[in-house]
Design an enzyme around this catalytic site. Structure first.
Site, mmCIF file in Angstrom:
data_model
loop_
_atom_site.group_PDB
_atom_site.id
_atom_site.type_symbol
_atom_site.label_atom_id
_atom_site.label_comp_id
_atom_site.label_asym_id
_atom_site.label_seq_id
_atom_site.Cartn_x
_atom_site.Cartn_y
_atom_site.Cartn_z
ATOM 1 N N HIS A 1 -20.361 14.941 -31.640
ATOM 2 C CA HIS A 1 -18.915 14.759 -31.569
ATOM 3 C C HIS A 1 -18.390 14.630 -30.139
ATOM 4 O O HIS A 1 -17.347 14.017 -29.919
ATOM 5 C CB HIS A 1 -18.200 15.913 -32.278
ATOM 6 C CG HIS A 1 -18.265 15.819 -33.768
ATOM 7 N ND1 HIS A 1 -19.451 15.828 -34.467
ATOM 8 C CD2 HIS A 1 -17.289 15.696 -34.701
ATOM 9 C CE1 HIS A 1 -19.192 15.731 -35.767
ATOM 10 N NE2 HIS A 1 -17.895 15.643 -35.928
ATOM 11 N N GLU B 1 -14.790 28.718 -34.340
ATOM 12 C CA GLU B 1 -15.603 28.026 -33.348
ATOM 13 C C GLU B 1 -15.817 28.860 -32.090
ATOM 14 O O GLU B 1 -15.765 28.355 -30.973
ATOM 15 C CB GLU B 1 -14.944 26.685 -32.986
ATOM 16 C CG GLU B 1 -15.938 25.596 -32.653
ATOM 17 C CD GLU B 1 -15.278 24.229 -32.588
ATOM 18 O OE1 GLU B 1 -14.776 23.868 -31.521
ATOM 19 O OE2 GLU B 1 -15.275 23.539 -33.615
ATOM 20 N N LYS C 1 -22.091 23.681 -44.349
ATOM 21 C CA LYS C 1 -20.774 23.795 -43.724
ATOM 22 C C LYS C 1 -20.114 25.123 -44.094
ATOM 23 O O LYS C 1 -19.545 25.808 -43.239
ATOM 24 C CB LYS C 1 -19.887 22.621 -44.154
ATOM 25 C CG LYS C 1 -18.494 22.593 -43.512
ATOM 26 C CD LYS C 1 -18.537 22.190 -42.068
ATOM 27 C CE LYS C 1 -17.162 22.200 -41.390
ATOM 28 N NZ LYS C 1 -16.313 21.055 -41.753
ATOM 29 N N HIS D 1 -16.292 11.496 -29.866
ATOM 30 C CA HIS D 1 -14.846 11.518 -29.676
ATOM 31 C C HIS D 1 -14.434 10.680 -28.473
ATOM 32 O O HIS D 1 -13.383 10.019 -28.485
ATOM 33 C CB HIS D 1 -14.351 12.952 -29.502
ATOM 34 C CG HIS D 1 -14.217 13.709 -30.788
ATOM 35 N ND1 HIS D 1 -13.857 15.045 -30.849
ATOM 36 C CD2 HIS D 1 -14.382 13.323 -32.074
ATOM 37 C CE1 HIS D 1 -13.812 15.440 -32.104
ATOM 38 N NE2 HIS D 1 -14.130 14.414 -32.868
ATOM 39 N N LYS E 1 -10.047 23.458 -40.365
ATOM 40 C CA LYS E 1 -9.594 22.816 -39.129
ATOM 41 C C LYS E 1 -8.656 21.665 -39.478
ATOM 42 O O LYS E 1 -9.009 20.777 -40.240
ATOM 43 C CB LYS E 1 -10.789 22.305 -38.314
ATOM 44 C CG LYS E 1 -11.578 23.411 -37.638
ATOM 45 C CD LYS E 1 -12.830 22.898 -36.963
ATOM 46 C CE LYS E 1 -12.544 22.077 -35.752
ATOM 47 N NZ LYS E 1 -13.802 21.743 -35.008
ATOM 48 N N GLU F 1 -22.735 12.113 -41.202
ATOM 49 C CA GLU F 1 -22.371 13.531 -41.084
ATOM 50 C C GLU F 1 -23.312 14.410 -41.901
ATOM 51 O O GLU F 1 -23.649 15.521 -41.483
ATOM 52 C CB GLU F 1 -20.922 13.757 -41.523
ATOM 53 C CG GLU F 1 -19.865 13.288 -40.541
ATOM 54 C CD GLU F 1 -19.564 14.312 -39.460
ATOM 55 O OE1 GLU F 1 -20.177 15.400 -39.450
ATOM 56 O OE2 GLU F 1 -18.698 14.026 -38.607
ATOM 57 N N ARG G 1 6.226 28.013 -41.639
ATOM 58 C CA ARG G 1 5.236 28.868 -40.965
ATOM 59 C C ARG G 1 3.971 29.090 -41.794
ATOM 60 O O ARG G 1 3.250 30.057 -41.590
ATOM 61 C CB ARG G 1 5.857 30.208 -40.540
ATOM 62 C CG ARG G 1 6.985 30.062 -39.521
ATOM 63 C CD ARG G 1 7.420 31.416 -38.992
ATOM 64 N NE ARG G 1 8.418 31.266 -37.953
ATOM 65 C CZ ARG G 1 9.733 31.225 -38.157
ATOM 66 N NH1 ARG G 1 10.185 31.335 -39.414
ATOM 67 N NH2 ARG G 1 10.571 31.083 -37.166
ATOM 68 N N HIS H 1 -14.889 7.424 -38.146
ATOM 69 C CA HIS H 1 -15.291 8.654 -37.453
ATOM 70 C C HIS H 1 -16.796 8.900 -37.560
ATOM 71 O O HIS H 1 -17.450 9.239 -36.574
ATOM 72 C CB HIS H 1 -14.515 9.847 -38.019
ATOM 73 C CG HIS H 1 -14.933 11.160 -37.436
ATOM 74 N ND1 HIS H 1 -14.769 11.480 -36.115
ATOM 75 C CD2 HIS H 1 -15.542 12.239 -38.011
ATOM 76 C CE1 HIS H 1 -15.238 12.694 -35.886
ATOM 77 N NE2 HIS H 1 -15.715 13.173 -37.021
ATOM 78 N N ARG I 1 -20.252 28.051 -34.970
ATOM 79 C CA ARG I 1 -19.608 26.860 -35.530
ATOM 80 C C ARG I 1 -19.652 25.677 -34.577
ATOM 81 O O ARG I 1 -19.552 24.522 -34.997
ATOM 82 C CB ARG I 1 -18.158 27.183 -35.917
ATOM 83 C CG ARG I 1 -17.477 26.036 -36.667
ATOM 84 C CD ARG I 1 -16.191 26.471 -37.329
ATOM 85 N NE ARG I 1 -15.530 25.364 -37.986
ATOM 86 C CZ ARG I 1 -14.475 25.472 -38.774
ATOM 87 N NH1 ARG I 1 -13.944 26.661 -39.002
ATOM 88 N NH2 ARG I 1 -13.935 24.419 -39.334
ATOM 89 N N ASN J 1 -20.501 20.440 -33.891
ATOM 90 C CA ASN J 1 -20.028 19.397 -32.980
ATOM 91 C C ASN J 1 -21.156 18.497 -32.483
ATOM 92 O O ASN J 1 -20.928 17.667 -31.591
ATOM 93 C CB ASN J 1 -19.306 20.026 -31.785
ATOM 94 C CG ASN J 1 -18.009 20.689 -32.184
ATOM 95 O OD1 ASN J 1 -17.328 20.232 -33.099
ATOM 96 N ND2 ASN J 1 -17.655 21.774 -31.520
#
Length: 360
Positions: A248, A237, A227, A252, A143, A185, A121, A265, A241, A245
């Site tokens: 992205h 997000e 960042k 994606h 993330k 990036e 956990r 990526h 935040r 993206n």
């Protein structure tokens, strides 16, 4: 030192250190001495090339250190691999006092972070990224996640590390293509948040591609600072935040359409940034001249692989399954000027299709 930045949220505060030689110097300070097991999740090649850099930090833990090799690659970034890793952690005596070190590129840091988030956990994770893309993006911000057949990072968790160590020294062994993917990036951070960073990258592509100091190191430090600032202001997000993206959403879709095999990526993000810039100009959120600057800056860092056979219809179909889709509406981060963005939904399909086709 180029910079020691901090991610500070309502729950945690942790350092992100950007310095040559920082793995040997800073990692010993981050590993809790009470750790019963220290699990290093890495790729075999990364361990062979750079594993010795961890030796000063790991020596004190002796046989309590276990190195777990992840096979790497987007196609292996799946729940089954996380299960295999955590099974091995149990077999090696892992418990709630264990610590995970993610030592590798963005796929490794995503998977290691997710394994740490769900093992017992949740156990602490330290991120030590070894690719430029991971240093300026994946390893910072908490993330974590894995892919499903339907899309990228659709299963994951926010699990902040106890620290991130960014050492530009490890980047000297990267292929030029890997460096370029990371620099896309970095350029993204300039477009969304810093006209100064964008201008430096716009004016010095050859020096930065060649990893020449001070330009290369400064680009990393500025990107990491941005960042950290954005994550600190919006950990999960909810609002700000989402500007990270930029590029992205369509990127994606392109990764999923090519089954994560054709592009790195950062290359997919470069395509997505190009398409989002075309879309911004088409929707009149961005002056055409500024759009040209952004696209020319992207192209100054090199071309992405050929996309022969990819169609706008195929990418349009992929967009709806992206995790940035809310209530069936695709959200786009669009530049309004260098250093600022807006988020748009209810964008007409014909405008999206035209932007994609202009980028293919």
């Amino acid at each position: 030192m180029l910079g020691e930045f901090f991610v500070e949220t309502s729950q945690v505060r942790y350092p992100v250190m950007v310095k040559r030689g920082s793995i040997e110097q800073s990692l010993p300070e981050l590993i809790p001495r009470k750790a019963h097991r220290v699990f290093v999740i890495t790729e075999e090649m990364v361990w062979q090339m750079h594993g010795h850099r961890l030796a000063p930090a790991l020596a004190a833990f002796g046989d309590r250190v276990k190195v777990l090799h992840f096979p790497g690659g987007e196609s292996r970034k799946r729940l089954s691999e996380v299960e295999a890793l955590t099974d091995q952690m149990v077999a090696d005596g892992g418990d709630r006092s264990s610590v995970v070190i993610g030592f590798g590129g963005g796929i490794v840091t995503d998977v290691a972070g997710f394994a740490a988030a769900v093992f017992m956990r949740g156990v602490p994770v330290i991120q030590v990224p070894t690719t430029l893309l991971a240093q300026v993006d994946a390893a910072v911000g908490g993330k974590t996640g894995v892919n499903l057949v339907g899309g990228k990072n659709l299963v994951g968790s926010f699990h902040q590390p106890v620290g991130v160590i960014i050492d530009p020294d490890v980047l000297g062994t990267l292929a030029v293509r890997e460096v370029r993917a990371g620099l896309y990036e970095v350029l993204k951070h300039g477009v969304i948040r810093s006209a100064e960073l964008f201008t430096m990258m716009e004016q010095h592509p050859l020096q930065i591609l060649g990893q020449q100091t001070p330009y290369f190191d400064q680009a990393i430090a500025d990107s990491v600072r941005i960042k950290c600032e954005v994550v600190s202001a919006d950990e999960k997000e909810g609002d700000l935040r989402r500007i990270l993206n930029f590029g992205h959403t369509i990127g994606h879709a392109l990764e999923a359409e090519t089954q994560y095999k054709l592009l790195l990526h950062g290359e997919a993000v470069a395509f997505g940034m190009r398409a989002a810039t075309h879309l911004a100009v088409r929707l009149s959120t961005l002056e055409p001249e500024t759009g040209t600057r952004i696209i020319e800056a992207i192209e100054s860092y090199g071309a992405i692989p050929s996309l022969d056979g990819i169609t706008s219809d195929a990418l349009m179909a992929r967009l709806i399954s992206d995790k940035k889709t809310v209530g069936g509406e695709v959200h786009f981060v669009l530049p309004t000027k260098i250093g600022a963005t807006t988020i748009r939904k209810n964008v007409p399909d014909d405008a999206i299709r035209a932007a994609i086709e202009a980028s293919l």
